[in-house]
Every structure is written in C-alpha cells, then in structure tokens.
Scaffold this active site. Structure first.
Site, PDB file in Angstrom:
ATOM      1  N   HIS A 167     -85.080   2.122 -42.057  1.00  0.00           N
ATOM      2  CA  HIS A 167     -85.800   1.551 -40.909  1.00  0.00           C
ATOM      3  C   HIS A 167     -84.946   0.486 -40.211  1.00  0.00           C
ATOM      4  O   HIS A 167     -85.488  -0.456 -39.638  1.00  0.00           O
ATOM      5  CB  HIS A 167     -87.144   0.934 -41.324  1.00  0.00           C
ATOM      6  CG  HIS A 167     -87.985   1.816 -42.181  1.00  0.00           C
ATOM      7  ND1 HIS A 167     -88.939   2.674 -41.670  1.00  0.00           N
ATOM      8  CD2 HIS A 167     -88.003   1.996 -43.529  1.00  0.00           C
ATOM      9  CE1 HIS A 167     -89.526   3.329 -42.663  1.00  0.00           C
ATOM     10  NE2 HIS A 167     -88.962   2.950 -43.807  1.00  0.00           N
ATOM     11  N   SER A 288     -63.387  -3.378 -19.433  1.00  0.00           N
ATOM     12  CA  SER A 288     -64.298  -3.404 -18.296  1.00  0.00           C
ATOM     13  C   SER A 288     -63.512  -3.805 -17.063  1.00  0.00           C
ATOM     14  O   SER A 288     -62.584  -4.614 -17.139  1.00  0.00           O
ATOM     15  CB  SER A 288     -65.412  -4.415 -18.554  1.00  0.00           C
ATOM     16  OG  SER A 288     -65.945  -4.878 -17.320  1.00  0.00           O
ATOM     17  N   LYS A 294     -64.192  -7.723 -22.347  1.00  0.00           N
ATOM     18  CA  LYS A 294     -64.876  -6.577 -22.928  1.00  0.00           C
ATOM     19  C   LYS A 294     -63.946  -5.573 -23.598  1.00  0.00           C
ATOM     20  O   LYS A 294     -62.849  -5.316 -23.142  1.00  0.00           O
ATOM     21  CB  LYS A 294     -65.677  -5.819 -21.837  1.00  0.00           C
ATOM     22  CG  LYS A 294     -66.926  -6.519 -21.386  1.00  0.00           C
ATOM     23  CD  LYS A 294     -67.953  -6.735 -22.476  1.00  0.00           C
ATOM     24  CE  LYS A 294     -68.703  -5.487 -22.845  1.00  0.00           C
ATOM     25  NZ  LYS A 294     -69.584  -4.998 -21.784  1.00  0.00           N
ATOM     26  N   GLU A 301     -69.773   6.369 -27.338  1.00  0.00           N
ATOM     27  CA  GLU A 301     -70.846   6.520 -26.349  1.00  0.00           C
ATOM     28  C   GLU A 301     -70.780   7.890 -25.669  1.00  0.00           C
ATOM     29  O   GLU A 301     -71.805   8.524 -25.419  1.00  0.00           O
ATOM     30  CB  GLU A 301     -70.762   5.408 -25.310  1.00  0.00           C
ATOM     31  CG  GLU A 301     -71.150   4.052 -25.880  1.00  0.00           C
ATOM     32  CD  GLU A 301     -70.869   2.929 -24.904  1.00  0.00           C
ATOM     33  OE1 GLU A 301     -71.397   2.957 -23.783  1.00  0.00           O
ATOM     34  OE2 GLU A 301     -70.102   2.018 -25.253  1.00  0.00           O
TER      35      GLU A 301
END
Ligand code: ARG
Length: 496
Positions: A167, A288, A294, A301
């Site tokens: 969980h 980025s 970044k 992804e």
C-alpha cells in the site's frame, strides 16, 4: 532513385475482368496500405520463391521458367534492397507493388504465372506470421538484456536492505536485490510467453488460397519448410481468417509494456528528492529548458506512457476482430499497424530502458537507514512471540501495543526499554525473557530470518539470482534461434 524501367510506374491492376471502371481516387486512397505494409516486402519475396518452386514441382512452371523466375525474384530483391524499386501511388498493397515489379523484370508472360494457386489472403496471413516470428526473437533478446541488467544490479546490491512497502506504506525490510529481482521474473515470463506462442504460430497458411484451399496440387508443406515453419495450418479458412495469434503477440507486447511501466513507476518515485534512493546516470536522464537544476527520469516516464499505447494497440485489434464473419474480410488488414507499432515501440524503448537500469546507482546507506523505520519490524516482534509459544492472535495484539507505545512517544520500536517489553508481554512471557525480543529488532536479523523458499534472506536471494541467470541463458536459445537453425530459422534470403 529508380530508373523508370526498374520502377515500371505503369499501373498494375490485380483484378479488372468484370469491372467497367478502375477504382475511384477516394477508394484507392482508402484502400492503400503500402505506407505500412511495405516492410513485409522481404517476407513476400521469400514466399514467392518458395511458391515458385512449388509451382515447378507441380509441373506448372518448366525448369527453365523456374530458373528465370528465381533470377527475376533475385533481381527484384536487389531492387527493393537498393531502393530502386518501391511502391508507387497506384499500388494498393505490398503484394500489388511486388507483382508489378516482378512483371517489369520477368515480363508479362512469366511474371503473370506466379499468382496461380495463391491469394493475397493466404499470403498476407503467412507474411505477418513470418514477420512477427522474426521480431519476437529481437524483442526476446532485448528483454533478456534488460533482465540481465537487473540481475547485475541485484548482484551489485549484495545484502543491502531497503524498506519493503505494501500500500506504499513501510511494511517489512527487504533486500534491495529482492525488490529488483521482483521485476526480473515478469520479464522472463514475457519471454517464456513468446516461446510458447511461437509453437502455436509455427504453421504456414500458404496454400490456403482465398479461403478454401487450391486446386493445383501444390505442396504447402514444402513451402512452409522453406519459410521456416514446421507445419501447415489444418484449415484453410482458419489459416486465412484467424488473427488470434497476432492478438496473442499483441497481448505479450502490451504485458511487457505494463511490466516495464511498473518498474518505471518505482524508479520515478525512488528518483524524487524525498525518496532519493536512486540516481540516474546523466546519459540516461534529461534536463529542463527552463529550470537549470532539473534532472528528469524521461526514459522511465516514456516507458510508462508508451505502455498505454501498447495496450491501445491490443484493444484496438481485439475490437477489430470481434465482429468478423469467419473468412477473410478486409478489416483484417488492420491487424498490421497495431503490431508494427508495438514492435517499433518496444525495439526503440527497451535498449534505452536497459541502459538506464544498467547505469543507475543506489544510495544504499540511505536505503539501509530507512529500512527499519515506520515500525517495519512489528511483524518480527509478533513472530518472535509465536516462536516463544504465544498464539499469533495475541502476538499480533502485543506487537501492535508496542507500536502504539512507541508511536505515542514519537519513537521507533528499538527505542522501547526493557521495562516496556516486560510490561507489554507480562501476561504471556516471564520478565527475564521479554527483553530478549531485541534480538529481532535489527534489519539484518529480520531479513535473514525470512529464509523460506522465495523469501528475502540473503541465502534465498542468492539462489534466486542463480536460478534467474540459468533461465536467462536457457531463453537465449530462443532469442538467438534466427541463426542457430535449431528452431525457427529465418529464411536465408531475409538475413541481410
Ligand atoms: N492488403 C490486404 C491485407 O493486408 C490483403 C489483400 C487482400 N485483399 C483482398 N481483396 N482480398 O489484409
């Protein structure tokens, strides 16, 4: 570019006897599939070679005609390879284009003979099988490379521990290697699925004709063998109209996407500043355009994102197949783009993903420090009590009471005093025994105790890794079977 003789831009119609006009431009545009099925050209020419020989054996081509036919097909292959021959606007599909190309080389008389006893229906059903069988091996190899990279990371992780979660909450400490290996087994099952699927798709529909078989006494078994199949489909309607095997491949591709997506999700979370469990190599992360600080996990992804389209390809195909009457219908042409897209996606995604996995590094000190927090050793307390004769129902309660006590004080379980344990366990254990519970309040003790088959103890994980390695090696025989000839053998003509 093509010279005009080689290209032969003259329109070729595969039918027309009963038609008073050619197709409308709108129909031609809709009907055209060369923009995606031209990748079957090599398989088509291999099929034509085998078919020509079958025509020769049946006495439908003389030895001399067969010689010329084979030479013409060789020349056609050369022109396709060099790009001198390619589909033109008027070609409906790859088969139409290649017949036009053959006639340009062999002439109308001889070139026109090859179509006897076959239909584009049995041809296309056969070609998609050939193409998928070849690419299934490429995908298997890429998956085994990924599995091997995860196994290497597991070896490198040694006995480092980390918080195991259910969980998403701290549950019990596990070895980092155990967590990584949990992603290896689904990937190996995906490869095993391909191996298993290959046994079913190993049947050639060539000779099924349009739907009912052929009258010309051709030997489909010989054609099948030449194309790398060990057998021929048992039913010509099934051979031309079924696409369950294409859908089964599409399922494996979709499942592979889902398996990789699960690992991606984990890597993305581990890579956040809050978790900071893993660092990705610069070569496998992106920056980025606006935020200089970044460093993004784009490969993970993209893998997570692309799993959506891999699933979409499968569901689209299943929806296409659902309502079809049982023999060839043009809807079946839609099978190809779905699996082509899946294969293209996986063949570009997997190498990048494997590179990311092979080069990521773990902060094992941090993992180790986090592993026992969040009362992750509560089950160990309960099981220690069981070993000392306390029924599990009560043991669970007593361990829960320890958690409550520690949580109330803002402490962890190992901060509880000997007196605390004596008090909590007083109805079940003598006072001298109670504090000995500390022996299980260490992460290493906790993982080492989980020594049952499949458990996270270092000894079991070592065995697990050895077993996975053996499995990878045995599956490599399938992945490499394009060249070793023991299983599916890619026709020589396709090995360029
Ligand atoms: N291009 C078609 C396909 O991909 C095969 C052609 C069959 N056409 C036909 N009219 N029977 O399925």
């Amino acid at each position: 570019m093509a010279d005009s003789a080689a290209q032969n831009t003259e329109h070729l119609a595969l039918w027309g006897g009963r038609f008073t006009s050619g197709p409308s431009p709108e129909l031609a545009r809709l009907s055209k599939s060369t923009q995606f099925d031209w990748r079957l050209a090599d398989d088509d020419i291999a099929g034509s070679r085998a078919h020509a020989r079958a025509l020769g054996r049946a006495g439908l081509l003389t030895a001399e005609e067969l010689n010329r036919m084979e030479a013409a097909l060789d020349e056609l292959q050369r022109r396709v390879d060099s790009g001198a021959f390619a589909p033109i606007e008027d070609d409906e599909d790859e088969a139409t284009a290649l017949e036009r190309g053959l006639i340009a080389i062999a002439g109308d008389e001889l070139g026109g003979k090859l179509r006897a006893g076959r239909s584009r229906n049995d041809q296309i059903a056969c070609l998609i099988r050939m193409w998928l069988r070849r690419h299934s091996r490429i995908i298997a190899r890429l998956l085994l490379d990924l599995a091997a990279a995860l196994i290497e990371q597991s070896v490198k992780a040694g006995t480092a521990v980390m918080p195991g979660r259910t969980h998403m909450q701290h549950a019990q400490p596990v070895l980092l290697a155990h967590q990584l290996m949990a992603h290896v087994w689904p990937l190996l099952r995906d490869v095993q699925r391909l191996v298993d699927w290959d046994k079913r798709i190993d049947a050639s529909p060539y000779g099924s004709g349009a739907l009912a078989g052929n009258t010309l006494g051709l030997e489909p078994v010989a054609v099948a063998r030449e194309l790398g199949f060990t057998k021929v489909t048992e039913n010509s309607i099934d051979g031309t109209a079924s696409r369950d095997l294409v859908a089964e491949f599409a399922f494996v591709a979709a499942m592979t996407g889902v398996d990789i997506s699960r690992l991606s999700e984990e890597i993305i979370i581990w890579n956040t500043q809050e978790f900071a469990f893993v660092r990705l190599d610069d070569a496998y992360s992106t920056g980025s355009s606006i935020m200089p600080q970044k460093k993004n996990p784009d490969i993970a992804e993209l893998a997570r994102g692309k799993s959506g389209r891999l699933i979409g390809d499968l569901t689209g195909l299943l929806a296409t197949l659902k309502g079809l009457p049982t023999a060839y219908a043009r809807d079946l042409q839609e099978d190809k783009e779905a699996v082509f897209d899946q294969v293209d996606t996986l063949e570009v995604l997997l190498p990048a993903f494997t590179g990311m996995v092979a080069t990521m590094t773990f902060d094992t000190d941090r993992l180790e420090a986090e592993a026992p927090t969040g009362f992750a050793l509560a089950t160990d307390i309960a099981e220690w009590l069981v070993k000392n004769g306390v029924p599990f129902r009560h043991a669970h309660e007593l361990s829960g009471a320890c958690v409550k006590l520690a949580e109330g004080r803002g402490q962890e379980l190992w901060d509880l005093t000997d007196d605390d344990f004596v008090t909590v366990f007083k109805d079940f254990l003598p006072a001298d025994l109670a504090p000995q519970v500390r022996e299980v309040l260490s992460t290493q003790g906790s993982v080492t105790a989980r020594s049952g088959k499949g458990g996270t103890s270092p000894a079991r994980v070592r065995e697990q890794i050895a077993c996975a390695r053996t499995t990878v090696e045995s599956l490599r025989a399938f992945a490499n079977s394009n060249s070793d000839g023991t299983a599916y053998k890619t026709p020589q003509s396709l090995l360029k």
